[in-house]
Motif scaffolding. Structure first.
Motif, PDB file in Angstrom:
ATOM      1  N   LYS A   7       0.827  -1.214   0.000  1.00  0.00           N
ATOM      2  CA  LYS A   7       0.000   0.000   0.000  1.00  0.00           C
ATOM      3  C   LYS A   7       0.859   1.261   0.000  1.00  0.00           C
ATOM      4  N   VAL A   8       1.947   1.216   0.736  1.00  0.00           N
ATOM      5  CA  VAL A   8       2.841   2.376   0.771  1.00  0.00           C
ATOM      6  C   VAL A   8       3.428   2.633  -0.604  1.00  0.00           C
ATOM      7  N   ILE A   9       3.863   1.585  -1.275  1.00  0.00           N
ATOM      8  CA  ILE A   9       4.416   1.749  -2.627  1.00  0.00           C
ATOM      9  C   ILE A   9       3.356   2.316  -3.572  1.00  0.00           C
ATOM     10  N   LEU A  10       2.157   1.762  -3.529  1.00  0.00           N
ATOM     11  CA  LEU A  10       1.080   2.227  -4.404  1.00  0.00           C
ATOM     12  C   LEU A  10       0.654   3.659  -4.090  1.00  0.00           C
ATOM     13  N   SER A  11       0.805   4.090  -2.852  1.00  0.00           N
ATOM     14  CA  SER A  11       0.408   5.451  -2.483  1.00  0.00           C
ATOM     15  C   SER A  11       1.213   6.496  -3.241  1.00  0.00           C
ATOM     16  N   GLY A  12       2.394   6.101  -3.758  1.00  0.00           N
ATOM     17  CA  GLY A  12       3.179   7.040  -4.543  1.00  0.00           C
ATOM     18  C   GLY A  12       2.484   7.477  -5.820  1.00  0.00           C
ATOM     19  N   LEU A  13       1.572   6.670  -6.343  1.00  0.00           N
ATOM     20  CA  LEU A  13       0.818   7.044  -7.539  1.00  0.00           C
ATOM     21  C   LEU A  13      -0.138   8.192  -7.270  1.00  0.00           C
ATOM     22  N   PHE A  14      -0.480   8.390  -6.001  1.00  0.00           N
ATOM     23  CA  PHE A  14      -1.476   9.403  -5.650  1.00  0.00           C
ATOM     24  C   PHE A  14      -0.904  10.499  -4.750  1.00  0.00           C
ATOM     25  N   ASP A  15       0.383  10.400  -4.422  1.00  0.00           N
ATOM     26  CA  ASP A  15       1.059  11.403  -3.582  1.00  0.00           C
ATOM     27  C   ASP A  15       0.370  11.574  -2.238  1.00  0.00           C
ATOM     28  N   THR A  16      -0.068  10.457  -1.658  1.00  0.00           N
ATOM     29  CA  THR A  16      -0.709  10.484  -0.352  1.00  0.00           C
ATOM     30  C   THR A  16       0.110   9.654   0.631  1.00  0.00           C
ATOM     31  N   MET A  17      -0.033   9.954   1.915  1.00  0.00           N
ATOM     32  CA  MET A  17       0.667   9.203   2.951  1.00  0.00           C
ATOM     33  C   MET A  17      -0.149   7.981   3.315  1.00  0.00           C
ATOM     34  N   GLY A  18      -0.212   7.055   2.380  1.00  0.00           N
ATOM     35  CA  GLY A  18      -1.013   5.853   2.536  1.00  0.00           C
ATOM     36  C   GLY A  18      -1.947   5.697   1.350  1.00  0.00           C
ATOM     37  N   LEU A  19      -2.443   4.478   1.145  1.00  0.00           N
ATOM     38  CA  LEU A  19      -3.324   4.184   0.017  1.00  0.00           C
ATOM     39  C   LEU A  19      -4.773   4.241   0.468  1.00  0.00           C
ATOM     40  N   PHE A  20      -5.534   5.131  -0.167  1.00  0.00           N
ATOM     41  CA  PHE A  20      -6.933   5.318   0.210  1.00  0.00           C
ATOM     42  C   PHE A  20      -7.871   5.245  -0.999  1.00  0.00           C
ATOM     43  N   LYS A  21      -7.345   4.773  -2.127  1.00  0.00           N
ATOM     44  CA  LYS A  21      -8.143   4.667  -3.336  1.00  0.00           C
ATOM     45  C   LYS A  21      -8.063   3.240  -3.874  1.00  0.00           C
ATOM     46  N   LYS A  22      -9.066   2.866  -4.645  1.00  0.00           N
ATOM     47  CA  LYS A  22      -9.008   1.595  -5.328  1.00  0.00           C
ATOM     48  C   LYS A  22      -8.034   1.702  -6.491  1.00  0.00           C
ATOM     49  N   ILE A  23      -7.321   0.635  -6.744  1.00  0.00           N
ATOM     50  CA  ILE A  23      -6.345   0.634  -7.821  1.00  0.00           C
ATOM     51  C   ILE A  23      -6.798  -0.308  -8.924  1.00  0.00           C
ATOM     52  N   ASN A  24      -6.299  -0.076 -10.126  1.00  0.00           N
ATOM     53  CA  ASN A  24      -6.655  -0.954 -11.240  1.00  0.00           C
ATOM     54  C   ASN A  24      -5.580  -2.015 -11.434  1.00  0.00           C
ATOM     55  N   ALA A  25      -5.827  -2.919 -12.348  1.00  0.00           N
ATOM     56  CA  ALA A  25      -4.924  -4.052 -12.565  1.00  0.00           C
ATOM     57  C   ALA A  25      -3.545  -3.592 -13.028  1.00  0.00           C
ATOM     58  N   GLU A  26      -3.514  -2.561 -13.863  1.00  0.00           N
ATOM     59  CA  GLU A  26      -2.232  -2.053 -14.367  1.00  0.00           C
ATOM     60  C   GLU A  26      -1.379  -1.493 -13.229  1.00  0.00           C
ATOM     61  N   GLN A  27      -2.018  -0.750 -12.334  1.00  0.00           N
ATOM     62  CA  GLN A  27      -1.288  -0.189 -11.192  1.00  0.00           C
ATOM     63  C   GLN A  27      -0.794  -1.292 -10.259  1.00  0.00           C
ATOM     64  N   ASP A  28      -1.634  -2.304 -10.067  1.00  0.00           N
ATOM     65  CA  ASP A  28      -1.254  -3.426  -9.213  1.00  0.00           C
ATOM     66  C   ASP A  28      -0.061  -4.173  -9.799  1.00  0.00           C
ATOM     67  N   GLU A  29      -0.060  -4.338 -11.119  1.00  0.00           N
ATOM     68  CA  GLU A  29       1.049  -5.026 -11.785  1.00  0.00           C
ATOM     69  C   GLU A  29       2.330  -4.198 -11.679  1.00  0.00           C
ATOM     70  N   LEU A  30       2.203  -2.894 -11.785  1.00  0.00           N
ATOM     71  CA  LEU A  30       3.370  -2.019 -11.663  1.00  0.00           C
ATOM     72  C   LEU A  30       3.990  -2.138 -10.274  1.00  0.00           C
ATOM     73  N   ALA A  31       3.144  -2.165  -9.252  1.00  0.00           N
ATOM     74  CA  ALA A  31       3.647  -2.349  -7.884  1.00  0.00           C
ATOM     75  C   ALA A  31       4.362  -3.685  -7.748  1.00  0.00           C
ATOM     76  N   ASP A  32       3.797  -4.724  -8.361  1.00  0.00           N
ATOM     77  CA  ASP A  32       4.422  -6.056  -8.305  1.00  0.00           C
ATOM     78  C   ASP A  32       5.851  -6.017  -8.864  1.00  0.00           C
ATOM     79  N   LYS A  33       6.049  -5.242  -9.930  1.00  0.00           N
ATOM     80  CA  LYS A  33       7.374  -5.180 -10.550  1.00  0.00           C
ATOM     81  C   LYS A  33       8.381  -4.483  -9.641  1.00  0.00           C
ATOM     82  N   TRP A  34       7.960  -3.420  -8.989  1.00  0.00           N
ATOM     83  CA  TRP A  34       8.873  -2.745  -8.049  1.00  0.00           C
ATOM     84  C   TRP A  34       9.143  -3.634  -6.836  1.00  0.00           C
ATOM     85  N   ILE A  35       8.142  -4.349  -6.395  1.00  0.00           N
ATOM     86  CA  ILE A  35       8.329  -5.296  -5.285  1.00  0.00           C
ATOM     87  C   ILE A  35       9.308  -6.394  -5.687  1.00  0.00           C
TER      88      ILE A  35
END
Length: 491
Positions: free
Chosen positions: A372-400
């Motif tokens: 969630k912390v990694i994904l929060s960078g897409l929204f510039d928030t201190m934590g993830l508070f939005k639903k994400i799509n498959a493309e964003q989830d896959e992008l996080a997987d690659k950084w992980i």
């Protein structure tokens, strides 16, 4: 025969539910002061926490003769007591509380002068430190020793990272310890403070305090008598400090999948506008200038090292660049060609910039996992508070995958090791493919192998993208070769 103060024998050690040591043996004797070296900072911390009694030992045992007399006296008096009463500990995760005894600061709060009244001053904080035993240390004495006198009326929120570190050491001394444990005590200190640390340490030892500290192999300070090298079995080797030299063989070289990193970087050409341009920028708190008539321009694609001693205003300057300082609107500066205060939103400011600082990890909500912390960078928030799509989830997987965080991905950020936190924060900054990357002591708290890997990673990012970079570090050896310009602030 030297008097034994601490003994760890044949101990299997579990730390935070994970195996730390298979067979740990260690002894501390009178007039010994130890530096603990390891490839892994997590092992170093586990070692100190074992002494503090904060690990699980299913086999073996730990004896603490340094506290025997104290425990006998308190038991006879039927008073509450613990061997911990005689230990001071400076962690890398120190936190200070506000006047309401709540550690509820948010990241932007340190840059808002109207909120500094909620926190104690340096002197008030030190005066509130309690000790179970008497000893030689006074508030005045520790402020003089740690060069805190000029900061005595400063709010804790206004301290730099290095100043906060010195305050934590001073606070530890006021506990009147017999044994002082320090986890990388020079982390965050500028060159002058690191150079002076040996003198500080010798003064501490001269007052009868025994010291065990963790550090990098090349940073064993004056006053240390012995060095221990750890591995997952326990203490691998010991040296006298006089015979110990930088043991290069313990620093393993590690690499990521650089092809994967290259595929994740932006291929877009950066805009011609300079990411940063400041003209006569002046920031004051309580009529005290923090930045005074600062002029600086970072052009697209340039790589800069931002330098300056503790308290010179580096963090304040960065707070302007990442949109966190409320005084921004009264200043003449431009981000990506647009003058601040001309109708832009905070998200317009944050979107092109990735930012990493070690203290960021403290300000995410408690329920935030590494993913969630990694994904929060897409929204510039201190934590993830939005639903994400498959493309964003896959992008996080690659950084992980890149930073080998698969095992930690669904763990709470606060529960993973400091080096894993740093990689998660770097992934958070890079996942949105920023035009400007700001790294503020970003590898602080990492062990030597991880610091080298972090440097290599930033080097590869610079080599394979047109990104602009501002790199803050008190360690010149941590600065990648691609960083070829310097901008210095002074107190």
């Amino acid at each position: 025969m030297p008097q034994n103060l601490l003994l760890i024998q044949n101990s299997k050690v579990l730390f935070k539910g994970n195996h730390a040591f298979e067979n740990l043996n260690f002894s501390l004797n009178q007039n010994e002061n130890w530096a603990i070296i390891a490839e892994s900072g997590w092992l170093q911390t586990a070692f100190l926490e074992t002494i503090r009694g904060n690990t699980v030992i299913p086999e073996g045992h730990v004896e603490r003769p340094f506290a025997s007399t104290y425990i006998q006296e308190k038991s006879a008096q039927k008073e509450m007591h613990s061997f911990r009463d005689l230990i001071a500990y400076v962690s890398q995760k120190y936190e200070f509380r506000n006047k309401f005894n709540q550690q509820n600061f948010y990241f932007q709060q340190r840059f808002n002068s109207s909120e500094s009244g909620e926190t104690l001053t340096v002197e008030e904080f030190l005066q509130a430190v309690e000790s179970k035993v008497s000893g030689p240390w006074t508030v005045e004495g520790v402020m003089e020793l740690l060069d805190l006198e000029r900061l005595k009326d400063e709010s804790l929120l206004k301290l730099s990272n290095g100043e906060t570190r010195r305050l934590a050491i001073a606070s530890g001394l006021l506990r009147q310890p017999k044994l002082f444990l320090m986890d990388h005590p020079t982390t965050g200190l500028d060159l002058a403070s690191r150079t002076n640390f040996g003198k500080v340490l010798k003064e501490i030892i001269s007052q009868g305090v025994h010291v065990i500290l963790t550090c990098a192999a090349g940073e064993v300070p004056e006053g240390i008598t012995d060095v221990a090298l750890l591995d997952s079995k326990g203490v691998d080797k010991t040296f006298s400090a006089s015979s110990f030299s930088d043991q290069e063989e313990i620093i393993a070289r590690k690499e990521w999948n650089w092809d994967l990193l290259k595929s994740l970087l932006s291929r877009e050409k950066l805009p011609e506008a300079s990411p940063v341009r400041l003209e006569n920028v002046t920031i004051t708190y309580d009529q005290k200038p923090i930045l005074n008539q600062v002029n600086w321009e970072v052009r697209a694609g340039e790589k800069w090292q931002l330098k300056g001693p503790n308290g010179s205003g580096k963090s304040t300057l960065i707070s302007l660049l990442i949109g966190e300082n409320p005084q921004a609107y009264s200043q003449n500066f431009w981000l990506f060609g647009r003058k601040r205060g001309t109708g832009e939103s905070i998200w317009d400011v944050k979107r092109p910039t990735g930012f990493v600082a070690p203290e960021l990890a403290r300000f995410f909500p408690a329920n935030q996992t590494v993913r969630k912390v990694i994904l929060s960078g897409l929204f510039d928030t201190m934590g993830l508070f939005k639903k994400i799509n498959a493309e964003q989830d896959e992008l996080a997987d690659k950084w992980i995958e890149l930073f080998e965080l698969e095992r930690e991905a669904n763990q709470l950020l606060s529960r993973v090791s400091m080096e894993k936190q740093r990689w998660a924060l770097l992934a958070r900054a890079m996942i949105k493919k920023p035009q400007l990357l700001i790294l503020d002591e970003a590898s602080q708290g990492m062990d030597e192998m991880q610091r080298t890997l972090f440097k290599d990673t930033v080097q590869k990012i610079c080599e394979n993208s047109a990104i602009s970079l501002i790199y803050v570090s008190h360690y010149d050896e941590d600065v990648p070769d691609e960083v070829n310009q310097k901008f210095s602030l002074v107190n």
